[in-house]
Design a protein around this motif. Structure first.
Motif, PDB file in Angstrom:
ATOM      1  N   MET A   7      -1.290  -9.756  -3.479  1.00 13.60           N
ATOM      2  CA  MET A   7      -0.848  -8.457  -3.952  1.00 13.60           C
ATOM      3  C   MET A   7      -1.571  -7.333  -3.221  1.00 13.60           C
ATOM      4  O   MET A   7      -0.968  -6.347  -2.800  1.00 13.60           O
ATOM      5  CB  MET A   7      -1.078  -8.325  -5.456  1.00 13.60           C
ATOM      6  N   LEU A   8      -2.902  -7.484  -3.052  1.00 13.26           N
ATOM      7  CA  LEU A   8      -3.672  -6.455  -2.358  1.00 13.26           C
ATOM      8  C   LEU A   8      -3.256  -6.354  -0.899  1.00 13.26           C
ATOM      9  O   LEU A   8      -3.188  -5.254  -0.332  1.00 13.26           O
ATOM     10  CB  LEU A   8      -5.168  -6.767  -2.456  1.00 13.26           C
ATOM     11  N   GLN A   9      -2.963  -7.478  -0.275  1.00 13.53           N
ATOM     12  CA  GLN A   9      -2.533  -7.464   1.123  1.00 13.53           C
ATOM     13  C   GLN A   9      -1.211  -6.712   1.273  1.00 13.53           C
ATOM     14  O   GLN A   9      -1.039  -5.923   2.217  1.00 13.53           O
ATOM     15  CB  GLN A   9      -2.400  -8.895   1.640  1.00 13.53           C
ATOM     16  N   ARG A  10      -0.274  -6.948   0.352  1.00 16.32           N
ATOM     17  CA  ARG A  10       1.008  -6.237   0.414  1.00 16.32           C
ATOM     18  C   ARG A  10       0.810  -4.739   0.223  1.00 16.32           C
ATOM     19  O   ARG A  10       1.451  -3.920   0.895  1.00 16.32           O
ATOM     20  CB  ARG A  10       1.959  -6.790  -0.650  1.00 16.32           C
ATOM     21  N   GLN A  11      -0.085  -4.377  -0.705  1.00 11.94           N
ATOM     22  CA  GLN A  11      -0.348  -2.957  -0.939  1.00 11.94           C
ATOM     23  C   GLN A  11      -0.966  -2.299   0.280  1.00 11.94           C
ATOM     24  O   GLN A  11      -0.629  -1.163   0.634  1.00 11.94           O
ATOM     25  CB  GLN A  11      -1.262  -2.786  -2.157  1.00 11.94           C
ATOM     26  N   GLU A  12      -1.878  -3.001   0.957  1.00 16.22           N
ATOM     27  CA  GLU A  12      -2.518  -2.436   2.141  1.00 16.22           C
ATOM     28  C   GLU A  12      -1.514  -2.264   3.274  1.00 16.22           C
ATOM     29  O   GLU A  12      -1.600  -1.327   4.062  1.00 16.22           O
ATOM     30  CB  GLU A  12      -3.675  -3.330   2.592  1.00 16.22           C
ATOM     31  N   GLU A  13      -0.547  -3.181   3.381  1.00 15.51           N
ATOM     32  CA  GLU A  13       0.481  -3.044   4.406  1.00 15.51           C
ATOM     33  C   GLU A  13       1.325  -1.790   4.166  1.00 15.51           C
ATOM     34  O   GLU A  13       1.674  -1.062   5.100  1.00 15.51           O
ATOM     35  CB  GLU A  13       1.369  -4.292   4.414  1.00 15.51           C
ATOM     36  N   LYS A  14       1.675  -1.537   2.905  1.00 12.62           N
ATOM     37  CA  LYS A  14       2.437  -0.335   2.586  1.00 12.62           C
ATOM     38  C   LYS A  14       1.614   0.927   2.820  1.00 12.62           C
ATOM     39  O   LYS A  14       2.132   1.968   3.217  1.00 12.62           O
ATOM     40  CB  LYS A  14       2.905  -0.378   1.132  1.00 12.62           C
ATOM     41  N   PHE A  15       0.310   0.826   2.594  1.00  7.93           N
ATOM     42  CA  PHE A  15      -0.573   1.994   2.660  1.00  7.93           C
ATOM     43  C   PHE A  15      -0.803   2.469   4.094  1.00  7.93           C
ATOM     44  O   PHE A  15      -1.263   3.590   4.300  1.00  7.93           O
ATOM     45  CB  PHE A  15      -1.913   1.643   2.005  1.00  7.93           C
ATOM     46  N   ARG A  16      -0.460   1.656   5.085  1.00 10.61           N
ATOM     47  CA  ARG A  16      -0.798   2.014   6.465  1.00 10.61           C
ATOM     48  C   ARG A  16      -0.105   3.286   6.939  1.00 10.61           C
ATOM     49  O   ARG A  16      -0.527   3.898   7.920  1.00 10.61           O
ATOM     50  CB  ARG A  16      -0.478   0.853   7.404  1.00 10.61           C
ATOM     51  N   TYR A  17       0.975   3.703   6.249  1.00 12.19           N
ATOM     52  CA  TYR A  17       1.657   4.936   6.636  1.00 12.19           C
ATOM     53  C   TYR A  17       1.038   6.167   5.985  1.00 12.19           C
ATOM     54  O   TYR A  17       1.341   7.297   6.397  1.00 12.19           O
ATOM     55  CB  TYR A  17       3.133   4.854   6.257  1.00 12.19           C
ATOM     56  N   PHE A  18       0.193   5.967   4.993  1.00 12.93           N
ATOM     57  CA  PHE A  18      -0.381   7.106   4.272  1.00 12.93           C
ATOM     58  C   PHE A  18      -1.210   8.017   5.183  1.00 12.93           C
ATOM     59  O   PHE A  18      -1.091   9.252   5.083  1.00 12.93           O
ATOM     60  CB  PHE A  18      -1.237   6.601   3.104  1.00 12.93           C
ATOM     61  N   PRO A  19      -2.057   7.472   6.085  1.00 10.25           N
ATOM     62  CA  PRO A  19      -2.844   8.368   6.944  1.00 10.25           C
ATOM     63  C   PRO A  19      -2.001   9.325   7.776  1.00 10.25           C
ATOM     64  O   PRO A  19      -2.476  10.411   8.134  1.00 10.25           O
ATOM     65  CB  PRO A  19      -3.630   7.391   7.835  1.00 10.25           C
ATOM     66  N   ILE A  20      -0.762   8.949   8.079  1.00  7.89           N
ATOM     67  CA  ILE A  20       0.104   9.852   8.838  1.00  7.89           C
ATOM     68  C   ILE A  20       0.326  11.143   8.063  1.00  7.89           C
ATOM     69  O   ILE A  20       0.300  12.247   8.631  1.00  7.89           O
ATOM     70  CB  ILE A  20       1.455   9.167   9.141  1.00  7.89           C
ATOM     71  N   PHE A  21       0.509  11.029   6.746  1.00  7.80           N
ATOM     72  CA  PHE A  21       0.738  12.204   5.914  1.00  7.80           C
ATOM     73  C   PHE A  21      -0.550  13.017   5.761  1.00  7.80           C
ATOM     74  O   PHE A  21      -0.496  14.250   5.676  1.00  7.80           O
ATOM     75  CB  PHE A  21       1.290  11.781   4.554  1.00  7.80           C
ATOM     76  N   VAL A  22      -1.680  12.345   5.724  1.00  2.47           N
ATOM     77  CA  VAL A  22      -2.956  13.061   5.660  1.00  2.47           C
ATOM     78  C   VAL A  22      -3.162  13.880   6.935  1.00  2.47           C
ATOM     79  O   VAL A  22      -3.509  15.070   6.885  1.00  2.47           O
ATOM     80  CB  VAL A  22      -4.129  12.080   5.462  1.00  2.47           C
ATOM     81  N   VAL A  23      -2.922  13.261   8.084  1.00  2.00           N
ATOM     82  CA  VAL A  23      -3.052  13.976   9.363  1.00  2.00           C
ATOM     83  C   VAL A  23      -2.063  15.139   9.414  1.00  2.00           C
ATOM     84  O   VAL A  23      -2.417  16.246   9.859  1.00  2.00           O
ATOM     85  CB  VAL A  23      -2.831  13.008  10.545  1.00  2.00           C
ATOM     86  N   LEU A  76      -5.809  14.556  -2.373  1.00  4.73           N
ATOM     87  CA  LEU A  76      -5.604  13.412  -1.489  1.00  4.73           C
ATOM     88  C   LEU A  76      -6.737  12.396  -1.553  1.00  4.73           C
ATOM     89  O   LEU A  76      -6.551  11.235  -1.193  1.00  4.73           O
ATOM     90  CB  LEU A  76      -5.442  13.896  -0.044  1.00  4.73           C
ATOM     91  N   MET A  77      -7.910  12.824  -1.991  1.00  4.18           N
ATOM     92  CA  MET A  77      -9.093  11.968  -1.922  1.00  4.18           C
ATOM     93  C   MET A  77      -8.932  10.643  -2.661  1.00  4.18           C
ATOM     94  O   MET A  77      -9.385   9.604  -2.197  1.00  4.18           O
ATOM     95  CB  MET A  77     -10.308  12.707  -2.483  1.00  4.18           C
ATOM     96  N   PHE A  78      -8.299  10.694  -3.840  1.00  9.23           N
ATOM     97  CA  PHE A  78      -8.214   9.474  -4.638  1.00  9.23           C
ATOM     98  C   PHE A  78      -7.379   8.405  -3.948  1.00  9.23           C
ATOM     99  O   PHE A  78      -7.534   7.220  -4.234  1.00  9.23           O
ATOM    100  CB  PHE A  78      -7.631   9.791  -6.021  1.00  9.23           C
ATOM    101  N   ARG A  79      -6.513   8.794  -3.043  1.00 10.23           N
ATOM    102  CA  ARG A  79      -5.720   7.810  -2.307  1.00 10.23           C
ATOM    103  C   ARG A  79      -6.340   7.502  -0.950  1.00 10.23           C
ATOM    104  O   ARG A  79      -6.372   6.347  -0.532  1.00 10.23           O
ATOM    105  CB  ARG A  79      -4.278   8.305  -2.156  1.00 10.23           C
ATOM    106  N   TYR A 223       4.642  14.441  -1.564  1.00 11.28           N
ATOM    107  CA  TYR A 223       5.114  13.086  -1.276  1.00 11.28           C
ATOM    108  C   TYR A 223       3.935  12.108  -1.211  1.00 11.28           C
ATOM    109  O   TYR A 223       3.997  11.003  -1.767  1.00 11.28           O
ATOM    110  CB  TYR A 223       5.881  13.056   0.046  1.00 11.28           C
ATOM    111  N   ALA A 224       2.865  12.530  -0.552  1.00 11.47           N
ATOM    112  CA  ALA A 224       1.718  11.640  -0.364  1.00 11.47           C
ATOM    113  C   ALA A 224       1.041  11.272  -1.685  1.00 11.47           C
ATOM    114  O   ALA A 224       0.558  10.146  -1.843  1.00 11.47           O
ATOM    115  CB  ALA A 224       0.703  12.281   0.588  1.00 11.47           C
ATOM    116  N   VAL A 225       0.984  12.204  -2.621  1.00  7.61           N
ATOM    117  CA  VAL A 225       0.245  11.928  -3.862  1.00  7.61           C
ATOM    118  C   VAL A 225       1.135  11.435  -5.001  1.00  7.61           C
ATOM    119  O   VAL A 225       0.618  11.121  -6.078  1.00  7.61           O
ATOM    120  CB  VAL A 225      -0.541  13.179  -4.335  1.00  7.61           C
ATOM    121  N   THR A 226       2.443  11.354  -4.768  1.00  9.01           N
ATOM    122  CA  THR A 226       3.320  10.852  -5.827  1.00  9.01           C
ATOM    123  C   THR A 226       3.984   9.524  -5.476  1.00  9.01           C
ATOM    124  O   THR A 226       4.595   8.904  -6.353  1.00  9.01           O
ATOM    125  CB  THR A 226       4.429  11.867  -6.166  1.00  9.01           C
TER     126      THR A 226
END
Length: 254
Positions: A7-23, A76-79, A223-226
């Motif tokens: 489950m954690l591995q799947r979540q981390e795979e989805k999360f890889r796009y999040f830094p794009i929104f932070v940048v 954004l910090m919590f994510r 979008y990033a925080v919801t």
């Protein structure tokens, strides 16, 4: 080492796009500060202090810095720091919000001093009404959040009741802050170039671009925080040694 469950591995795979929104949020923030600096330096006489018309120009920079940029980064910090200890992230969140509070207070002092110095009426425009409401709720949100989530003796049940309200009002305040900034930009243009606004003067193009940039920042952050799949995941504790076999058998989440 902490075990990485499927489950954690799947979540981390989805999360890889999040830094794009932070940048994207940080880049848009930098662009917005370049635009507001260009607007003020080229067309509004730069910055000044008490007794100067340029004193007002400190106000939009401070409010944009506190209510939009720093406030957004705190959200954004919590994510972004999802793998760090939660209490550490809470402290960082509060610290950034405290700096935002200081910017907001400074921005308000500046604009009230400016109005008083030149005999302008305070708090009569839509922008000022929206701003005061947003700021008042922001400080109330900050106080309740600090007392609820940092004070150690608050009952868990009470925290559970406050948390969804804190999240909701945090999002609502950010939307309100971005909208108030955009209204303020339009209001300032109406005051200074109302007669030539329809002719697309360079000042209007810069100011309009600033408003659009702030609006896009708001969309990116919301979008990033919801997005549900980018939520922070509470990791299970490391497996205990052989002497704590009973703890190993405890179901996750208890």
């Amino acid at each position: 080492m902490m075990e990485r469950t499927p489950m954690l591995q799947r979540q981390e795979e989805k999360f890889r796009y999040f830094p794009i929104f932070v940048v994207a949020f940080e880049v848009l923030g930098a662009v917005s500060f370049v635009l507001v600096a260009a607007w003020i330096a080229l067309y509004r006489d730069g910055f000044g202090w008490y007794g100067s018309y340029a004193q007002f120009n400190i106000h939009p920079v401070m409010m944009m810095l506190g209510m939009v940029y720093l406030n957004g980064n705190a959200m954004l910090m919590f994510r972004f720091l999802r793998n760090q200890p939660k209490f550490t992230v809470k402290l960082l969140h509060m610290t950034v919000q405290l700096i935002a509070c200081a910017c907001i207070v400074f921005g308000l002092i500046v604009v009230f001093q400016y109005h008083d110095a030149f005999g302008y009426t305070n708090l009569y425009t839509l922008h000022s009404w929206c701003g005061i409401v947003v700021v008042a709720i922001f400080f109330l949100q900050f106080a309740i959040g600090a007392l609820t989530f940092l004070y150690p003796n608050v009952p868990v049940r009470y925290r559970g009741f406050i948390l969804p309200l804190h999240v909701f009002f945090g999002l609502a305040l950010f939307v309100g802050a971005t909208a108030t900034c955009i209204i303020g930009i339009l209001e300032k243009l109406m005051f200074v170039i109302e007669d030539t606004y329809a002719e697309f003067p360079p000042e209007a193009i810069i100011a309009n671009s600033l408003g659009v940039t702030i609006g896009i920042m708001g969309i990116v952050l919301m979008y990033a925080v919801t997005k549900t799949s980018w939520r922070r995941i509470e990791r299970p504790p490391p497996k205990a040694g052989p002497s704590s076999g009973a703890a190993e058998k405890m179901p996750l989440g208890e």
